[in-house]
Structure formats: C-alpha cells, structure tokens
Design a protein around this motif. Structure first.
Motif, PDB file in Angstrom:
ATOM      1  N   ALA A 293      48.295  10.453 -49.216  1.00  0.00           N
ATOM      2  CA  ALA A 293      47.663  11.739 -48.425  1.00  0.00           C
ATOM      3  C   ALA A 293      46.964  12.694 -49.574  1.00  0.00           C
ATOM      4  O   ALA A 293      47.473  12.401 -50.818  1.00  0.00           O
ATOM      5  N   PRO A 294      46.269  13.442 -49.181  1.00  0.00           N
ATOM      6  CA  PRO A 294      45.660  14.495 -50.352  1.00  0.00           C
ATOM      7  C   PRO A 294      46.821  14.877 -51.135  1.00  0.00           C
ATOM      8  O   PRO A 294      46.291  15.232 -52.386  1.00  0.00           O
ATOM      9  N   TYR A 295      47.792  15.335 -50.613  1.00  0.00           N
ATOM     10  CA  TYR A 295      48.840  16.018 -51.328  1.00  0.00           C
ATOM     11  C   TYR A 295      49.957  15.148 -52.325  1.00  0.00           C
ATOM     12  O   TYR A 295      50.562  15.767 -52.793  1.00  0.00           O
ATOM     13  N   VAL A 296      49.825  13.765 -51.961  1.00  0.00           N
ATOM     14  CA  VAL A 296      50.523  12.823 -52.698  1.00  0.00           C
ATOM     15  C   VAL A 296      49.939  12.726 -54.132  1.00  0.00           C
ATOM     16  O   VAL A 296      48.686  12.225 -54.270  1.00  0.00           O
ATOM     17  N   THR A 297      50.551  12.580 -55.071  1.00  0.00           N
ATOM     18  CA  THR A 297      50.084  12.452 -56.498  1.00  0.00           C
ATOM     19  C   THR A 297      50.906  11.160 -57.137  1.00  0.00           C
ATOM     20  O   THR A 297      50.585  10.803 -58.541  1.00  0.00           O
ATOM     21  N   ARG A 298      52.031  10.936 -56.460  1.00  0.00           N
ATOM     22  CA  ARG A 298      53.045   9.731 -56.983  1.00  0.00           C
ATOM     23  C   ARG A 298      53.060   8.549 -55.876  1.00  0.00           C
ATOM     24  O   ARG A 298      53.729   9.076 -54.675  1.00  0.00           O
ATOM     25  N   ALA A 299      52.778   7.314 -55.976  1.00  0.00           N
ATOM     26  CA  ALA A 299      52.948   6.328 -55.052  1.00  0.00           C
ATOM     27  C   ALA A 299      53.698   5.120 -55.428  1.00  0.00           C
ATOM     28  O   ALA A 299      52.881   4.576 -56.512  1.00  0.00           O
ATOM     29  N   ARG A 300      54.907   4.920 -55.096  1.00  0.00           N
ATOM     30  CA  ARG A 300      55.363   3.778 -55.357  1.00  0.00           C
ATOM     31  C   ARG A 300      56.077   3.047 -54.206  1.00  0.00           C
ATOM     32  O   ARG A 300      56.568   3.544 -53.456  1.00  0.00           O
ATOM     33  N   PHE A 301      55.635   1.628 -54.220  1.00  0.00           N
ATOM     34  CA  PHE A 301      56.197   0.828 -53.188  1.00  0.00           C
ATOM     35  C   PHE A 301      56.055  -0.820 -53.588  1.00  0.00           C
ATOM     36  O   PHE A 301      55.439  -1.046 -54.508  1.00  0.00           O
ATOM     37  N   LYS A 302      56.688  -1.588 -52.763  1.00  0.00           N
ATOM     38  CA  LYS A 302      56.585  -3.049 -53.069  1.00  0.00           C
ATOM     39  C   LYS A 302      56.459  -3.686 -51.860  1.00  0.00           C
ATOM     40  O   LYS A 302      57.388  -3.364 -50.792  1.00  0.00           O
ATOM     41  N   TRP A 303      55.916  -4.639 -51.686  1.00  0.00           N
ATOM     42  CA  TRP A 303      55.869  -5.583 -50.350  1.00  0.00           C
ATOM     43  C   TRP A 303      55.964  -7.145 -50.791  1.00  0.00           C
ATOM     44  O   TRP A 303      54.977  -7.227 -51.847  1.00  0.00           O
TER      45      TRP A 303
END
Length: 319
Positions: A293-303
C-alpha cells in the motif's frame, strides 16, 4: 550321540536368533515408514526447502523468464517478479522454479520501498498465455490462448499453494485474466477491455471498486467439493479498462483448489454487454500476489506453488 544333540540344539538356537533378528529388523523398518508418513509437516513456509537444479529470476536484476519443460522452444510458463509500481527498494526478491519437483518458490524481503504512483507495489506471478504488456508469452499448454471467448471451451484451473507474510502486510493470492479486443496485445489494456481477478487469499487488502453482488460457485478444496461464496467487485480503472474481482468470503491460506472458469465468465457476462465479452480475446491465466500500500515501506513474504495447471474440457465456456 551327545555331540549330535549339541549340534541340533545349536542349529535350533541359531534359527531362533535369526528369526528374532529378522523380526526386529522388519519392526524397525515399519516404525521408520510410519514416522516418515505421519510426522508433522513443516508448520510454515520458511521451514520448507527444495534441492536440485532450478531456474531463477530476481529483483534487482532479471525479473522475468520463460520455462520450457520439454525443450521444444515454446514456454509452458512465464515467471515474473513484476515489481511494476516500485521505483526503488533495498533488499531482494527471488523466484525459483525447481526442475525436479516442479515447484515454484517466491521469497521477498524488501525495505525502503519507494513507489511510482499506484496503490499496490507489484504482483509476483506465474502465467500461461499472453500478458498484454511487453510481449512475453507461454503457449505450450492445453488451452488455446489467446482466443476469442466465444470460441473457447471451459477449462479447470488447478492450484496448490501455501503463503506466509508479515501480519500487517496488505496482500492477496489471486488468479487473474485479461480480456482484450486485439489478439496478442503487447501495449497494455484500454477502454472497453477487462481485468478479472479471483481472490482465494487476502489479508488487510480489498479489491478495487465497490461490492455489487455475491455468487456461489462449486469448487474443490483439499479434495472436497464445496459451494464457495464469492463477493463481486466492479469498477473502472482510472477511466480505462473494467475491473471485476471475485473475493472468496473464507480465504484459503494454503491448500489445493480446483475450479472451472465458466461460472466466473457467466457472471462477467452479466456485468458487461454479453455480445461485447464474447468478441474479446482471453489473453492469459495468471496466479500471483498483489501486496503493499502507499504507506508500506517494508514487504516480507514467501509463497510456494506446488501445482498450477489447466485442464481443457469439451463444453463451451459461454454455455
């Protein structure tokens, strides 16, 4: 005589010892097999690892490539990190296809993310067909894509996956298709054309537009047929194409899903002029994750996607 009796006694004892040792060996083998097939599976994605040769794309770097399983010069899949709205970021994102088990693994840890202008950050994905941006295509498969909707038969989509992510990260896992007026479009999607998504998992994220309806579709979830309820969302994207999303009311974080496309196409026909839909080309079938989202500066995930395939039928898609 005594010596003969001693020899016979030793032979009997040796046979009993042999039988005992053999019995214990069989018991140990059975116990090991039981442990192998009944032990708890890894409880989260981060504990699962795969070995052997693989094909890889990464960000920063080469973010897209094709997969040619039978070496005939035609791709079965395109895998794409697709960071379409990220202007810059630190960290990395890696997608691999392991050639042995034929499993897709995507792992991302990005920080200091700066966006271009959209809402979500990207859509790491796998797809079959022709994506209407950039000219990448995978056509070696059972469904003759791209093709006019009116000429296509129905088909099943089979998907087996698991996903984990930071608890506060907005994210989904969805199947997506594009419908265009021109076959093999490479320059984008325009007014009168359609984006259709089917959301099977989501957290802190909703489809664009407004909810306009609900539908119930029979789908197979982990081997059992259920009547699954989907919310239907509709909007115009930046006064351009029409966006339609089907959002499963009970999201599935991991599991096996099998469904046919016709019920979603029939509902799509109710939302746009049916004669217009029938003349459009279904370009591709994608599966991936929108996130951020515009306010998100860190994104961690795995699939992990253990299986993604299509099965063509002999029934018309619009029947």
């Amino acid at each position: 005589m005594r010596n003969i009796f001693l020899v016979i006694t030793l032979m009997v004892l040796n046979r009993r010892v042999y039988v005992y040792i053999l019995t214990m060996f069989v018991i140990v083998l059975i116990a090991l097999a039981y442990y192998k097939y009944t032990r708890p599976k890894p409880s989260n994605v981060s504990q699962q690892a795969f070995m052997g040769p693989f094909i890889e794309v990464r960000y920063p770097g080469k973010v897209r490539t094709g997969i040619d399983l039978d070496n005939d010069g035609s791709y079965e899949y395109i895998m794409d990190i697709n960071p379409w709205n990220i202007r810059s970021a630190s960290g990395s994102a890696v997608m691999r296809f392991y050639l042995g088990p034929k499993v897709f693994v995507y792992e991302q840890n990005l920080e200091d993310i700066k966006l271009k202008d959209g809402y979500v950050h990207g859509y790491p994905e796998i797809y079959y067909g022709n994506k209407p941006w950039g000219g990448n295509r995978a056509l070696d498969g059972p469904v003759p894509l791209p093709e006019r909707v009116e000429n296509l038969n129905d088909f099943y989509v089979i998907l087996n996956y698991t996903i984990e992510h930071d608890p506060t990260l907005p994210i989904n896992l969805a199947v997506e298709s594009w419908f265009t007026s021109e076959k093999f479009r490479t320059t984008g999607v325009y007014i009168g054309e359609i984006e259709m998504m089917i959301w099977f998992y989501y957290s802190s994220l909703n489809p664009a537009g407004s909810k306009v309806d609900e539908i119930v579709v029979p789908i197979v979830i982990n081997g059992k047929t259920v009547n699954a309820k989907f919310e239907v969302y509709l909007t115009k994207m930046s006064n351009k194409w029409t966006y339609v999303a089907f959002k499963l009311t009970k999201p599935i974080r991991e599991g096996y899903v099998k469904f046919n496309y016709a019920p979603f196409i029939r509902k799509l026909k109710d939302l746009v002029p049916p004669e217009h839909l029938s003349s459009l080309y279904l370009e591709d079938i994608e599966v991936g994750t929108e996130y951020g989202a515009p306010y998100v500066t860190r994104a961690r995930f795995k699939w992990i996607i253990y299986e993604f395939k299509l099965e063509y039928t002999d029934k018309k898609l619009l029947e």
